[in-house]
Design an enzyme around this catalytic site. Structure first.
Site, PDB file in Angstrom:
ATOM      1  N   CYS A  32      28.811  48.602  13.082  1.00  0.00           N
ATOM      2  CA  CYS A  32      29.814  47.535  13.190  1.00  0.00           C
ATOM      3  C   CYS A  32      31.159  48.073  12.735  1.00  0.00           C
ATOM      4  CB  CYS A  32      29.432  46.313  12.360  1.00  0.00           C
ATOM      5  SG  CYS A  32      30.695  45.012  12.441  1.00  0.00           S
ATOM      6  N   ASN A  57      21.929  49.716  13.966  1.00  0.00           N
ATOM      7  CA  ASN A  57      20.913  48.717  14.252  1.00  0.00           C
ATOM      8  C   ASN A  57      19.525  49.271  13.938  1.00  0.00           C
ATOM      9  OD1 ASN A  57      22.514  46.618  15.717  1.00  0.00           O
ATOM     10  ND2 ASN A  57      23.026  48.376  16.987  1.00  0.00           N
ATOM     11  N   HIS A  91      18.793  39.601  14.776  1.00  0.00           N
ATOM     12  CA  HIS A  91      19.419  40.910  14.996  1.00  0.00           C
ATOM     13  C   HIS A  91      19.647  41.556  13.626  1.00  0.00           C
ATOM     14  CE1 HIS A  91      22.428  43.645  17.047  1.00  0.00           C
ATOM     15  NE2 HIS A  91      22.739  43.802  15.769  1.00  0.00           N
ATOM     16  N   HIS A 133      20.205  45.002  11.056  1.00  0.00           N
ATOM     17  CA  HIS A 133      20.599  46.399  10.874  1.00  0.00           C
ATOM     18  C   HIS A 133      19.683  47.012   9.807  1.00  0.00           C
ATOM     19  CE1 HIS A 133      24.857  46.408  12.771  1.00  0.00           C
ATOM     20  NE2 HIS A 133      24.037  45.607  13.423  1.00  0.00           N
ATOM     21  N   ARG A 160      25.163  48.023  24.928  1.00  0.00           N
ATOM     22  CA  ARG A 160      26.366  47.271  24.557  1.00  0.00           C
ATOM     23  C   ARG A 160      26.655  47.411  23.050  1.00  0.00           C
ATOM     24  NH1 ARG A 160      28.977  44.148  21.075  1.00  0.00           N
ATOM     25  NH2 ARG A 160      27.022  43.043  20.686  1.00  0.00           N
ATOM     26  N   ASP A 161      25.880  46.780  22.215  1.00  0.00           N
ATOM     27  CA  ASP A 161      26.145  46.790  20.780  1.00  0.00           C
ATOM     28  C   ASP A 161      26.131  48.215  20.238  1.00  0.00           C
ATOM     29  OD1 ASP A 161      25.282  46.789  17.861  1.00  0.00           O
ATOM     30  OD2 ASP A 161      25.614  44.653  18.132  1.00  0.00           O
TER      31      ASP A 161
END
Lengths: 292, 292
Positions: free
Chosen positions: A230, A239, A197, A199, A12-13
């Site tokens: 992002c 990430n 979360h 990065h 997803r991300d």
């Protein structure tokens, strides 16, 4: 600490921030990840296809995934329509996002932080009634590329609000890689999340996780190969790479349930699928135990 | 801890592991680094030009460098001839290398670790007589790509030997990026170096430095832009990037004397000089304080 729970967010991300890939490849990625031993996968988001074309096939992806017992699959949703779609197809872990930075929230979601918090308050009962849980991801918790530092008290206020409104879980998102060991300590001394979360935009990804471990956090997002970034944040890169996180944790004697060799194989496949060199040192060099 | 001493190693360790660049560019790199506020620079090595063609012009580079007061310049040497050359042109900080791994030492230096230790023992008085200091860099201290883990007791034995033979300073080299936070703790609980040299091969560069800081180490090597690697070690990638180290330290309130913006400018110039994308997040994204 003897074990850490990793949520794999590449499907997803990660993919949401890459060039679109075919539905087959998405399903294959999720199923391959399910075979690594990872226990949580952020599978899809139910967003408008005009906003995020990469997730336009979320229903089809999810319908075709080989759902394994013992793996928790989650979906991100932006609004009531998204929540209805996610719940209708059986998701029982729902994620919503609000940004600690009002400017970032307006650019990302076209409304103020306060308005997003109101939205979440009205979504939460709907999700609970379906027997699902709500995780609120507080984006830009460690800093905003437009506003700069975010006061930990502001993040704490948001956490207090969403908890009062029924949120089951809280995650802090390092949306544009502004987290550092110092900022992790500063924020976590004010308020504790369930999950972090990070990065690796400025090289601090694993240093941040190390700091958070020291403070007792045991749940982290990571993305195989370091896929994703992002789109709303200039300068943001991917990430933290799951294999880099797992490599460091296993070396520390911390269990993740993940087979590192299998995970690296998934990263190799993902790299071919995306057709670009992924930013993962462990993917390139292998684990430290791989001798010549 | 309020300050950390960074030794900038791009001109020697970095460039030695890149395609050769012109003498002018090497001089310009050293002089640009001197303008960043860094207080120590590993400038050149005096090695046989057939072994390391990248350093064939070491005498000319050093003759043309604008030597600034207050900056400590050092040179790496492999043998007596190298030591004589370095001392003749005025170096007062001399580095020598020995590998904790016998296999790596043989591949790198064509002799056993024990033979290299004997060489260092005979070189040390020569260097001291000229009024210079000897730093012994113990390569593969955190692991060897041929032998695997290196027993901390073996590293401790090498340190005891070279200290007994007169070494002034000890550095531990993470030659192929096998150091992790756990290995840093393991080794440093057995024996302490003066300085640590980490690579970022597997993403742990800053996590390792964070761990070493916690254990009281205050001296680190770093290479602007993350230039360099290790030609004798398959899979090795570059040194930790100086701007990533400085960025994390300054955010923690730890002084380095370095102007981060100037350092990033040097990294930008170095990237153009080398004609390849350097592996530095802070070079790409800028510091976390650089807002949109």
């Amino acid at each position: 600490m003897t074990s850490v729970s990793i949520r794999e967010v590449a499907p997803r991300d990660g993919l949401q921030n890459e060039e679109p890939v075919p539905t087959d490849a998405k399903v294959a990625l999720i199923d391959a990840l399910s075979g690594t031993g990872v226990r949580r996968i952020e599978a899809v988001s139910f967003v408008h296809p005009k906003a995020i074309p990469q997730m336009a096939d979320a229903d089809e992806v999810w319908a075709r995934v080989d759902r394994r017992p013992g793996i928790r699959y989650s979906a991100l949703i932006p609004n009531t329509r998204g929540a209805q779609r996610a719940l209708a197809v059986g998701f029982r872990e729902i994620e919503v996002v609000v940004s600690a930075s009002d400017t970032h929230n307006r650019r990302n979601l076209n409304r103020s932080t306060e308005e997003s918090l109101d939205d979440i308050a009205s979504l939460t009962p709907l999700i609970h009634e379906a027997g699902a849980t709500v995780e609120v991801i507080v984006a830009t918790s460690f800093g905003c590329p437009f506003e700069g530092d975010i006061d930990p008290d502001r993040v704490a206020g948001i956490v207090a609000r969403v908890r009062a409104d029924g949120a089951d879980r809280i995650a802090f998102g390092d949306t544009t890689g502004m987290a550092t060991p110092r900022r992790v300590r500063d924020l976590l001394s004010a308020v504790r999340p369930d999950l972090l979360h990070f990065h690796n935009t400025r090289g601090t990804g694993l240093a941040n996780i190390l700091t958070a471990l020291d403070l007792g956090v045991t749940e982290f997002d990571a993305s195989v190969g370091g896929i994703g970034g992002c789109p709303y944040a200039p300068g943001a890169s991917g990430n933290v790479a799951t294999e880099e996180v797992v490599h460091m944790l296993h070396d520390m004697g911390i269990d993740t349930g993940i087979d590192l060799d299998r995970l690296i194989s998934v990263a190799e496949t993902a790299e071919k699928m995306l057709g670009r060199t992924l930013p993962s040192g462990v993917l390139r060099a292998g684990p430290r135990t791989r001798l010549v």
